[in-house]
Enzyme design. Structure first.
Site, short mmCIF file in Angstrom:
data_model
loop_
_atom_site.label_atom_id
_atom_site.label_comp_id
_atom_site.label_asym_id
_atom_site.label_seq_id
_atom_site.Cartn_x
_atom_site.Cartn_y
_atom_site.Cartn_z
N LYS A 23 0.82 -1.21 0.00
CA LYS A 23 0.00 0.00 0.00
C LYS A 23 0.86 1.27 0.00
O LYS A 23 0.63 2.18 -0.80
CB LYS A 23 -0.89 0.00 1.25
CG LYS A 23 -1.45 1.33 1.67
CD LYS A 23 -2.19 1.19 2.98
CE LYS A 23 -2.50 2.47 3.69
NZ LYS A 23 -1.38 3.24 4.19
N ASN A 24 1.86 1.30 0.88
CA ASN A 24 2.63 2.54 1.04
C ASN A 24 3.58 2.82 -0.13
O ASN A 24 4.17 3.90 -0.20
CB ASN A 24 3.39 2.53 2.36
CG ASN A 24 2.45 2.73 3.54
OD1 ASN A 24 1.25 2.99 3.35
ND2 ASN A 24 2.95 2.59 4.74
N ARG A 94 -4.10 9.69 3.67
CA ARG A 94 -2.83 10.38 3.86
C ARG A 94 -2.03 10.46 2.56
O ARG A 94 -1.32 11.42 2.29
CB ARG A 94 -2.03 9.60 4.92
CG ARG A 94 -0.77 10.28 5.37
CD ARG A 94 -1.09 11.50 6.18
NE ARG A 94 0.08 12.32 6.43
CZ ARG A 94 0.02 13.54 6.93
NH1 ARG A 94 -1.13 14.08 7.23
NH2 ARG A 94 1.11 14.23 7.12
N CYS A 118 -5.04 7.94 9.04
CA CYS A 118 -5.31 7.44 10.39
C CYS A 118 -5.06 8.53 11.44
O CYS A 118 -4.12 9.31 11.33
CB CYS A 118 -4.41 6.25 10.71
SG CYS A 118 -4.88 4.77 9.84
N ARG A 123 -0.20 15.23 12.61
CA ARG A 123 0.58 14.86 11.42
C ARG A 123 0.86 16.12 10.59
O ARG A 123 0.23 16.36 9.56
CB ARG A 123 -0.16 13.78 10.62
CG ARG A 123 -0.31 12.50 11.42
CD ARG A 123 -1.05 11.42 10.68
NE ARG A 123 -0.19 10.64 9.81
CZ ARG A 123 -0.60 9.56 9.15
NH1 ARG A 123 -1.84 9.14 9.26
NH2 ARG A 123 0.22 8.89 8.38
N ILE A 125 2.84 18.96 8.12
CA ILE A 125 3.52 18.81 6.82
C ILE A 125 4.62 19.87 6.66
O ILE A 125 4.97 20.24 5.56
CB ILE A 125 2.54 18.82 5.63
CG1 ILE A 125 1.74 20.13 5.58
CG2 ILE A 125 1.61 17.62 5.63
CD1 ILE A 125 1.07 20.36 4.21
N ASP A 126 5.16 20.33 7.81
CA ASP A 126 6.18 21.38 7.74
C ASP A 126 7.41 20.94 6.94
O ASP A 126 8.01 21.76 6.23
CB ASP A 126 6.60 21.80 9.16
CG ASP A 126 7.08 20.62 9.99
OD1 ASP A 126 6.28 19.69 10.22
OD2 ASP A 126 8.26 20.61 10.39
N ASP A 307 4.14 0.83 11.98
CA ASP A 307 2.92 0.21 11.45
C ASP A 307 2.76 -1.25 11.89
O ASP A 307 1.75 -1.88 11.57
CB ASP A 307 2.90 0.30 9.91
CG ASP A 307 2.55 1.70 9.43
OD1 ASP A 307 2.27 2.57 10.27
OD2 ASP A 307 2.56 1.93 8.20
N ARG A 399 -9.14 -0.39 4.42
CA ARG A 399 -8.36 0.67 3.76
C ARG A 399 -7.01 0.13 3.30
O ARG A 399 -6.47 0.58 2.30
CB ARG A 399 -8.08 1.80 4.77
CG ARG A 399 -9.20 2.81 4.90
CD ARG A 399 -8.72 4.00 5.70
NE ARG A 399 -7.38 4.37 5.25
CZ ARG A 399 -6.39 4.80 6.04
NH1 ARG A 399 -6.59 4.95 7.32
NH2 ARG A 399 -5.22 5.08 5.54
#
Ligand code: UD1
Length: 429
Positions: A23-24, A94, A118, A123, A125-126, A307, A399
C-alpha cells in the site's frame, strides 16, 4: 448496514498466504504517474480501499484508470488537470499529500485539499513545505487547501530534513524529478517504499540515485515517459501474518516477500522463541512454545516499523513476562490499548511506552478497529483469544488489507464478515 468481522478464536493458523502489493508504495507510485503525462501499467497493485480512492481521485482529475486484471492497472494521465482533486476524497487518505509534489513537478503549481489518514497523532507537513520552498515554490495553507506555486519553475537545491519523514521524502522526490538542476536530499527516509518510488520514476526516465541511503541525489530531467512496473510486496501485511502465526501458535508460510525487509521483525520474533525459516521469497514462521517477553522501540526503517507496533503489542499481551513497547514515530498510537483491556490484557501506557504484563490467555470481546493497523491488531487478538470476538469499524482495516478475512480463512481461521444487527449497534455506539 455496517459490517463486522466475527472470529471464533483459539485455532492455530496453518498453511501459506500470498502477500499483496505494498500500500505505502502503491499510493505514491499511482500519484507519480501524473508526472509522466503518459500511459503507465502498474502490476501487483493491492485491492484495498485507499487504492480505490486514489483511482477515484485520478479519474476525477481527468485521468483514465483501467483495470487489466485484479492487480494490474493501466493509468493514462495525459489529460490530468492541475488542482482538480476533490476535497471530499483527498481528505480521506494520507497518501493524497503526494498530489502536491506530483502537481508541482508537472505543472509548477499545486492546489490540493488537506489530507486525511489514520488518527494516530498530530501529522504536520512542515517538512514537505520546507522542501517545496527549497525548490523555489511559495506555499500557502488557507481554507482547508494547500496551494503551492513556483513562479519561475522548480529549481534543484539542497534539502535537509530535521526529522525523518516518509511523506516529505517522497514528496520532495516527486517535486524534484522534473526540476531544473540537481537536488540533494539529506536525512531522507530510507523505507523500501521510497526505494520503490525512485525505481518506478527511474524506469520512467528519471535520474535518482541513493534512495534507501542517507543521501538521495536527483538530476532533473525535462520529461518522463510511461512504463510497466510491478509494486514491491507489502512488508506490513507480511509482518501482520507473521505475528498472527506466532500469536495463535501456528505455522504459516508467508509467500512473495522480500525477506530483507522483514529482518527487524524476524529478529524480534526469534528473540521471543519463534522460528523463522527463509526459503527464497518465503518466510515460514512458527513458535513451538509460549512466546517470551521482549522490548520493542519503533524507529524509521531499518528500525522496527510503527505500522507493526499495535500487532506486536497484542502478541506481547500473551508472552511470558513483562514487555515494554516504546512508540517514537507517532505521538498517539496506543488508543487501541483500551480495546485489548476488554479481553483481559494487562497493559498500561506511560507516555510513549506501553508496559505489558503477559497473560495466559485473552477472552473474546467486541472491539473497535480504531485505525488501520490497530484494527489488524484486534483481528490478531481475536484469532488468539478464546471465544468469539467481533471487530467493528472494519472500513479502517479494509483501507489497507487486501482480502484479510479470506486470507485468514484459508489459513484455517474461523472468521467471517457479517452485518451488525440493529440491537448490536446500540451496544457499540
Ligand atoms: C507514512 C505511512 C505510514 C507510516 C509512516 C511512518 C503512507 C501513506 N503512510 O506516513 O503508514 O506509519 O510513514 O513509517 O505511506 N512529521 C513532521 N513533519 C512533517 C512530516 C512528518 O513532523 O512534515 C512527523 C510526523 O508527525 C511523524 C513522523 O514525522 O511523527 C513520521 O511521519 P512520516 O514518516 O511523514 O509519516 P507519513 O508519511 O505520514
Amino acid at each position: 448496514m455496517e459490517e463486522k468481522i466475527v472470529i471464533n478464536g483459539g485455532i492455530p493458523l496453518r498453511g501459506s498466504v500470498a502477500i499483496s502489493g505494498f500500500k505505502n508504495a502503491a499510493l505514491p507510485i499511482l500519484v507519480a504517474t501524473i508526472l509522466t503525462a503518459d500511459v503507465c501499467v502498474l502490476e501487483n497493485i493491492p485491492a484495498i480501499r485507499d487504492v480505490e480512492k486514489t483511482f477515484e481521485i485520478l479519474t476525477a482529475m481527468g485521468g483514465r484508470v483501467k483495470m487489466l486484471g485484479r492487480t494490474t492497472v493501466e493509468i493514462d494521465t495525459r489529460n490530468i488537470e492541475c488542482g482538480s482533486s476533490p476535497l471530499e476524497l483527498v481528505s480521506k487518505l494520507r497518501g493524497s499529500t503526494y498530489l502536491i509534489g506530483a502537481e508541482l513537478g508537472r505543472f509548477g503549481r499545486a492546489h490540493v485539499g488537506w489530507p486525511g489518514g489514520c488518527d494516530i497523532g498530530n501529522r504536520p507537513i512542515d517538512q514537505h513545505i520546507k522542501a517545496f520552498e527549497a525548490l523555489g515554490a511559495t506555499v500557502t495553507t488557507d481554507g482547508g487547501y494547500i496551494d503551492v506555486i513556483a513562479e519561475n519553475g522548480t529549481k534543484g537545491n539542497s534539502i535537509y530534513f530535521d526529522s525523518t519523514s516518509v511523506g516529505a521524502t517522497a514528496n520532495s522526490i516527486l517535486a524534484a524529478v522534473l526540476a531544473e538542476g540537481t537536488t540533494v536530499i539529506e536525512n531522507p527516509a530510507k523505507e523500501p517504499h521510497i526505494v520503490d518510488l525512485a525505481n518506478f520514476l527511474n524506469t520512467c526516465g528519471a535520474s535518482i540515485t541513493g534512495a534507501g541511503t542517507d543521501v538521495i541525489k536527483i538530476k532533473g530531467v525535462s520529461k518522463l515517459h510511461g512504463c510497466t512496473y510491478s509494486i514491491i510486496p507489502d512488508m506490513i501485511e507480511a509482518g501482520t501474518f507473521m505475528i498472527a502465526a506466532v500469536a495463535t501458535g501456528g505455522r504459516v508460510r508467508v509467500d512473495g516477500v522480500i525477506p530483507k525487509h522483514m529482518d527487524c521483525l524476524s529478529a524480534k520474533l526469534e528473540e521471543m522463541g519463534a522460528i523463522v525459516e527463509e526459503i527464497d521469497d518465503s518466510l515460514i514462521v512458527s513458535c513451538p512454545n509460549r512466546p517470551e517477553r521482549t522490548n520493542v522501540k519503533t524507529l524509521p526503517y531499518p528500525g522496527f516499523p510503527t505500522d507493526l507496533q499495535p500487532q506486536m503489542a497484542t502478541l506481547l499481551c500473551l508472552a511470558n513476562g513483562v514487555s515494554h513497547v516504546t512508540e517514537t514515530v507517532f505521538e498517539n498510537r496506543f488508543k487501541y490499548v483500551d480495546e485489548l483491556q476488554k479481553m483481559g490484557a494487562k497493559v498500561r501506557v506511560d507516555g510513549k511506552t506501553a508496559i505489558i504484563e503477559g497473560v495466559d490467555g485473552l477472552t473474546g470481546a467486541w472491539l473497535k478497529a480504531i485505525d488501520l493497523r490497530a484494527g489488524a491488531a484486534m483481528v490478531i487478538a481475536g484469532l488468539a483469544a478464546s471465544g468469539t470476538t467481533c471487530v467493528y469499524n472494519i472500513g479502517s482495516i479494509e483501507r489497507g488489507y487486501d482480502n484479510i478475512v479470506e486470507k485468514l480463512r484459508s489459513l484455517g481461521a474461523d472468521i467471517k464478515k457479517a452485518y451488525i444487527a440493529p440491537a448490536e449497534e446500540a451496544a457499540i455506539s
